[in-house]
Design a protein around this motif. Structure first.
Motif, PDB file in Angstrom:
ATOM      1  N   GLY A 153      -1.152  17.294   6.571  1.00  0.00           N
ATOM      2  CA  GLY A 153      -1.153  18.749   6.536  1.00  0.00           C
ATOM      3  C   GLY A 153      -2.193  19.235   5.542  1.00  0.00           C
ATOM      4  N   SER A 154      -1.758  20.044   4.590  1.00  0.00           N
ATOM      5  CA  SER A 154      -2.675  20.583   3.586  1.00  0.00           C
ATOM      6  C   SER A 154      -2.627  19.799   2.275  1.00  0.00           C
ATOM      7  CB  SER A 154      -2.328  22.054   3.312  1.00  0.00           C
ATOM      8  OG  SER A 154      -0.996  22.154   2.823  1.00  0.00           O
ATOM      9  N   THR A 155      -1.845  18.708   2.243  1.00  0.00           N
ATOM     10  CA  THR A 155      -1.661  17.948   1.004  1.00  0.00           C
ATOM     11  C   THR A 155      -2.370  16.609   1.101  1.00  0.00           C
ATOM     12  OG1 THR A 155       0.516  18.973   0.729  1.00  0.00           O
ATOM     13  CG2 THR A 155       0.038  17.041  -0.627  1.00  0.00           C
ATOM     14  N   SER A 156      -3.114  16.261   0.057  1.00  0.00           N
ATOM     15  CA  SER A 156      -3.768  14.949   0.018  1.00  0.00           C
ATOM     16  C   SER A 156      -3.111  14.094  -1.064  1.00  0.00           C
ATOM     17  CB  SER A 156      -5.264  15.103  -0.263  1.00  0.00           C
ATOM     18  OG  SER A 156      -5.478  15.729  -1.505  1.00  0.00           O
ATOM     19  N   TYR A 157      -3.037  12.802  -0.797  1.00  0.00           N
ATOM     20  CA  TYR A 157      -2.380  11.859  -1.688  1.00  0.00           C
ATOM     21  C   TYR A 157      -3.368  10.765  -2.065  1.00  0.00           C
ATOM     22  CZ  TYR A 157       1.955  13.822   0.268  1.00  0.00           C
ATOM     23  OH  TYR A 157       2.963  14.649   0.666  1.00  0.00           O
ATOM     24  N   LYS A 158      -3.324  10.359  -3.315  1.00  0.00           N
ATOM     25  CA  LYS A 158      -4.123   9.208  -3.738  1.00  0.00           C
ATOM     26  C   LYS A 158      -3.326   7.954  -3.418  1.00  0.00           C
ATOM     27  CE  LYS A 158      -6.653   9.267  -7.498  1.00  0.00           C
ATOM     28  NZ  LYS A 158      -7.071   9.233  -8.925  1.00  0.00           N
ATOM     29  N   ALA A 159      -3.704   7.246  -2.374  1.00  0.00           N
ATOM     30  CA  ALA A 159      -3.009   6.018  -1.990  1.00  0.00           C
ATOM     31  C   ALA A 159      -3.597   4.831  -2.742  1.00  0.00           C
ATOM     32  CB  ALA A 159      -3.104   5.806  -0.488  1.00  0.00           C
ATOM     33  N   ARG A 160      -2.781   3.839  -3.000  1.00  0.00           N
ATOM     34  CA  ARG A 160      -3.193   2.681  -3.794  1.00  0.00           C
ATOM     35  C   ARG A 160      -2.657   1.392  -3.173  1.00  0.00           C
ATOM     36  NH1 ARG A 160      -1.366   6.725  -7.327  1.00  0.00           N
ATOM     37  NH2 ARG A 160      -2.877   7.396  -8.894  1.00  0.00           N
TER      38      ARG A 160
ATOM     39  N   GLN B 281       0.864  -1.178   0.000  1.00  0.00           N
ATOM     40  CA  GLN B 281       0.000   0.000   0.000  1.00  0.00           C
ATOM     41  C   GLN B 281       0.903   1.231   0.000  1.00  0.00           C
ATOM     42  OE1 GLN B 281      -3.169   1.509   3.152  1.00  0.00           O
ATOM     43  NE2 GLN B 281      -3.768  -0.466   2.298  1.00  0.00           N
ATOM     44  N   GLU B 282       0.799   2.045  -1.030  1.00  0.00           N
ATOM     45  CA  GLU B 282       1.732   3.164  -1.205  1.00  0.00           C
ATOM     46  C   GLU B 282       1.080   4.300  -1.973  1.00  0.00           C
ATOM     47  OE1 GLU B 282       4.085   5.033  -0.847  1.00  0.00           O
ATOM     48  OE2 GLU B 282       5.940   4.071  -0.255  1.00  0.00           O
ATOM     49  N   VAL B 283       1.743   5.447  -1.957  1.00  0.00           N
ATOM     50  CA  VAL B 283       1.343   6.591  -2.781  1.00  0.00           C
ATOM     51  C   VAL B 283       1.860   6.385  -4.205  1.00  0.00           C
ATOM     52  CG1 VAL B 283       1.620   9.080  -3.108  1.00  0.00           C
ATOM     53  CG2 VAL B 283       1.250   8.146  -0.808  1.00  0.00           C
TER      54      VAL B 283
ATOM     55  N   LEU C 149      -7.368   3.311  -3.147  1.00  0.00           N
ATOM     56  CA  LEU C 149      -8.066   3.224  -1.872  1.00  0.00           C
ATOM     57  C   LEU C 149      -9.220   4.216  -1.859  1.00  0.00           C
ATOM     58  CD1 LEU C 149      -5.103   2.941   0.660  1.00  0.00           C
ATOM     59  CD2 LEU C 149      -6.455   1.117  -0.361  1.00  0.00           C
ATOM     60  N   ALA C 150     -10.251   3.894  -1.126  1.00  0.00           N
ATOM     61  CA  ALA C 150     -11.439   4.755  -1.094  1.00  0.00           C
ATOM     62  C   ALA C 150     -11.114   6.121  -0.493  1.00  0.00           C
ATOM     63  CB  ALA C 150     -12.547   4.075  -0.293  1.00  0.00           C
ATOM     64  N   LYS C 151     -10.257   6.135   0.543  1.00  0.00           N
ATOM     65  CA  LYS C 151      -9.912   7.391   1.199  1.00  0.00           C
ATOM     66  C   LYS C 151      -8.509   7.827   0.809  1.00  0.00           C
ATOM     67  CE  LYS C 151     -10.862   8.360   5.400  1.00  0.00           C
ATOM     68  NZ  LYS C 151     -10.931   8.332   6.889  1.00  0.00           N
ATOM     69  N   GLN C 152      -8.343   9.115   0.524  1.00  0.00           N
ATOM     70  CA  GLN C 152      -7.019   9.641   0.241  1.00  0.00           C
ATOM     71  C   GLN C 152      -6.251   9.832   1.541  1.00  0.00           C
ATOM     72  OE1 GLN C 152      -7.179  13.155  -2.256  1.00  0.00           O
ATOM     73  NE2 GLN C 152      -7.075  11.858  -4.065  1.00  0.00           N
ATOM     74  N   LYS C 153      -4.926   9.733   1.448  1.00  0.00           N
ATOM     75  CA  LYS C 153      -4.071  10.031   2.591  1.00  0.00           C
ATOM     76  C   LYS C 153      -3.904  11.546   2.665  1.00  0.00           C
ATOM     77  CE  LYS C 153      -0.344   7.542   3.353  1.00  0.00           C
ATOM     78  NZ  LYS C 153      -0.411   7.071   4.744  1.00  0.00           N
ATOM     79  N   VAL C 154      -4.190  12.150   3.805  1.00  0.00           N
ATOM     80  CA  VAL C 154      -4.091  13.596   3.979  1.00  0.00           C
ATOM     81  C   VAL C 154      -3.030  13.890   5.029  1.00  0.00           C
ATOM     82  CG1 VAL C 154      -5.290  15.727   4.578  1.00  0.00           C
ATOM     83  CG2 VAL C 154      -6.512  13.909   3.364  1.00  0.00           C
TER      84      VAL C 154
ATOM     85  N   ASP D 219       3.618   5.546   8.778  1.00  0.00           N
ATOM     86  CA  ASP D 219       3.103   5.902   7.453  1.00  0.00           C
ATOM     87  C   ASP D 219       3.834   7.108   6.870  1.00  0.00           C
ATOM     88  OD1 ASP D 219       1.837   7.353   9.587  1.00  0.00           O
ATOM     89  OD2 ASP D 219       0.408   8.143   8.136  1.00  0.00           O
ATOM     90  N   LEU D 220       4.424   7.959   7.742  1.00  0.00           N
ATOM     91  CA  LEU D 220       5.139   9.136   7.252  1.00  0.00           C
ATOM     92  C   LEU D 220       6.546   8.802   6.756  1.00  0.00           C
ATOM     93  CD1 LEU D 220       4.182  11.845   9.909  1.00  0.00           C
ATOM     94  CD2 LEU D 220       3.212  11.490   7.647  1.00  0.00           C
ATOM     95  N   LEU D 221       6.975   7.557   6.950  1.00  0.00           N
ATOM     96  CA  LEU D 221       8.325   7.193   6.531  1.00  0.00           C
ATOM     97  C   LEU D 221       8.410   6.856   5.046  1.00  0.00           C
ATOM     98  CD1 LEU D 221       9.402   5.140   9.632  1.00  0.00           C
ATOM     99  CD2 LEU D 221      10.386   7.284   8.860  1.00  0.00           C
ATOM    100  N   SER D 222       7.288   6.735   4.373  1.00  0.00           N
ATOM    101  CA  SER D 222       7.340   6.560   2.924  1.00  0.00           C
ATOM    102  C   SER D 222       8.014   7.779   2.308  1.00  0.00           C
ATOM    103  CB  SER D 222       5.933   6.419   2.350  1.00  0.00           C
ATOM    104  OG  SER D 222       5.973   6.582   0.944  1.00  0.00           O
ATOM    105  N   PRO D 223       9.035   7.580   1.482  1.00  0.00           N
ATOM    106  CA  PRO D 223       9.709   8.743   0.888  1.00  0.00           C
ATOM    107  C   PRO D 223       8.791   9.579   0.011  1.00  0.00           C
ATOM    108  CG  PRO D 223      10.413   6.704  -0.175  1.00  0.00           C
ATOM    109  CD  PRO D 223       9.624   6.303   1.025  1.00  0.00           C
ATOM    110  N   HIS D 224       7.699   8.982  -0.465  1.00  0.00           N
ATOM    111  CA  HIS D 224       6.833   9.682  -1.412  1.00  0.00           C
ATOM    112  C   HIS D 224       5.920  10.704  -0.750  1.00  0.00           C
ATOM    113  CE1 HIS D 224       8.421   7.032  -4.397  1.00  0.00           C
ATOM    114  NE2 HIS D 224       8.027   5.980  -3.708  1.00  0.00           N
TER     115      HIS D 224
END
Length: 431
Positions: A83-90, A28-30, A76-81, A372-377
């Motif tokens: 701060g002010s940035t949202s990511y489409k996680a898959r 599961q990643e960005v 994924l149904a919910k995006q990873k948010v 989850d914040l350790l993903s470099p992406h």
């Protein structure tokens, strides 16, 4: 209750009667850009050890790519948010329903006593939340072990996954070679929907040259012609290992396609090595980021270019990495280096940074339970260097536009490539 064992003690759990299922789980990643080239090397080397112990070993590789180099992707149904940035996680990898179907077929003829899972990183644990309970339901009497960085570095967190064992350190694989032939066993083929590996990842062993040659022999027996040497530095011992290996391949007329995707530390490269690499079968050269202070060491990049300029290497296969997301990043330097690398290498690849295990930054995220914040992406250190995550996303778009020329479509922003779509969206917002 989960039992924590060191590797030397854990390996004693197995004997010649043990049936073992190795699992490379979905991710599961960005972003997951290198899926075509990833391989569960630790599991393949562990397979060699277990096979020597006369265990019956099979492999379920959720991340095994198709012939086109792709794996299934599900948003994924919910995006990873953050701060002010949202990511489409898959979720990347074989869908669970396909794996379940394959497992049920296999269980009619072969049932594992022990399942071993390696997550590859300390932060790719999310899919274990559903995978391990499913395996326990399907095969109630089997034991389940988690090995690798997640179990070793994040032991307390990993205890929540419900495995039987956690291996809290690492086995010594210096004498082992990866067991690629595992993929060709009938049961493993059924588990992997009859997919087979399209490339082989090589490793330096205790006897590095002979170890590489032995691994190449296995690849050739299985008609695998593309390979990557997975080492942090290909030029150890002043390049002698690589030079001797390539020289033997040349003398014996062995032809493989090598892809230099990692370990090309140009500061350590001996004179003439890049021409030797090309003659030995290297067809891509992705140069590690080399700078002093805030400046690229341009002379070293020029030396590589001069050695290779007479060979026809496409700009997409001659590239420079640009490390981004570091604590000392500043936008001006990132943009300047991106243009310089484009001129020196033909194309550039942003390489997101994440703190390594023993740094204070890593420990602070680990203590806070924010693996989850350790993903470099997701650029974990963005706030510390004053560059927002949104600005990093825009920098990715910038590099996509700069690389457009390697696709032979310079300034054609009306096709369906990612950079074209991103620009059209951006222009629409501005308008």
């Amino acid at each position: 209750m989960t039992i924590c064992l060191q590797a030397e003690q854990w390996i004693k759990e197995f004997n010649s009667k043990t049936k073992i299922l190795l699992i490379n789980p979905p991710v599961q990643e960005v972003r997951y850009a290198w899926v075509r080239w990833n391989q569960p090397t630790t599991l393949l080397m562990l397979s060699t050890v277990l096979t020597e112990m006369h265990c019956d070993v099979q492999l379920l590789d959720f991340m095994l790519p198709s012939e086109t180099g792709r794996v299934a992707i599900r948003d994924l149904a919910k995006q990873k948010v953050i701060g002010s940035t949202s990511y489409k996680a898959r979720t990347y990898g074989m869908p669970m329903d396909e794996a379940a179907k394959n497992l049920r077929i296999v269980l009619k003829e072969w049932e594992p006593d022990h399942i071993i899972i390696d997550t590859l990183t300390s932060y790719w644990y999310e899919t274990l939340r559903t995978l391990i309970p499913y395996l326990k339901t399907l095969i109630p009497d089997t034991r389940i072990s988690i090995i690798g960085p997640y179990a070793a570095m994040e032991t307390e967190h990993a205890k929540k996954m419900g495995a039987t064992y956690l291996v809290t350190d690492y086995l010594d694989f210096q004498r082992c070679i990866p067991n690629y032939e595992l993929y060709f066993k009938p049961i493993t083929k059924k588990l992997n929907s009859d997919k087979l590996p399209r490339f082989g990842g090589l490793k330096f062993t205790q006897d590095p040259v002979n170890g590489l040659l032995e691994q190449v022999a296995v690849l050739r027996r299985n008609n695998i012609k593309d390979t990557v040497i997975f080492e942090e530095n290909l030029f150890l011992h002043e390049g002698q290992i690589l030079r001797e290996f390539l020289s033997i391949l040349n003398k014996e007329g062995i032809q493989l396609s090598f892809h230099g995707l990692c370990g090309i530390e140009i500061k350590d490269a001996p004179l003439g090595i890049f021409q030797e690499m090309y003659n030995g079968g290297y067809r891509s050269f992705f140069l590690e980021y080399e700078k002093q202070g805030n400046e690229l060491i341009i002379d070293n990049y020029i030396r590589v270019y001069r050695e290779l300029k007479s060979n026809k290497i496409s700009s997409g296969n001659f590239a420079g990495f640009l490390m981004i997301g570091t604590p000392e990043d500043d936008l001006e330097t990132m943009f300047r280096h991106s243009f310089q690398l484009l001129e020196l290498c033909g194309s550039l690849i942003p390489k997101p940074y994440t703190p390594s295990f023993h740094t204070d930054e890593y420990k602070s995220y680990s203590r806070a339970g924010r693996l989850d914040l350790l993903s470099p992406h997701v650029f974990p250190l963005a706030e510390k260097n004053g560059i927002s995550r949104e600005e990093y996303m825009e920098f990715y778009q910038h590099t996509s536009f700069l690389n457009e020329k390697r696709l032979g479509q310079s300034f054609n922003f009306f096709d369906d490539h990612y950079c074209s779509i991103a620009l059209k969206r951006s222009l629409g917002k501005k308008g």
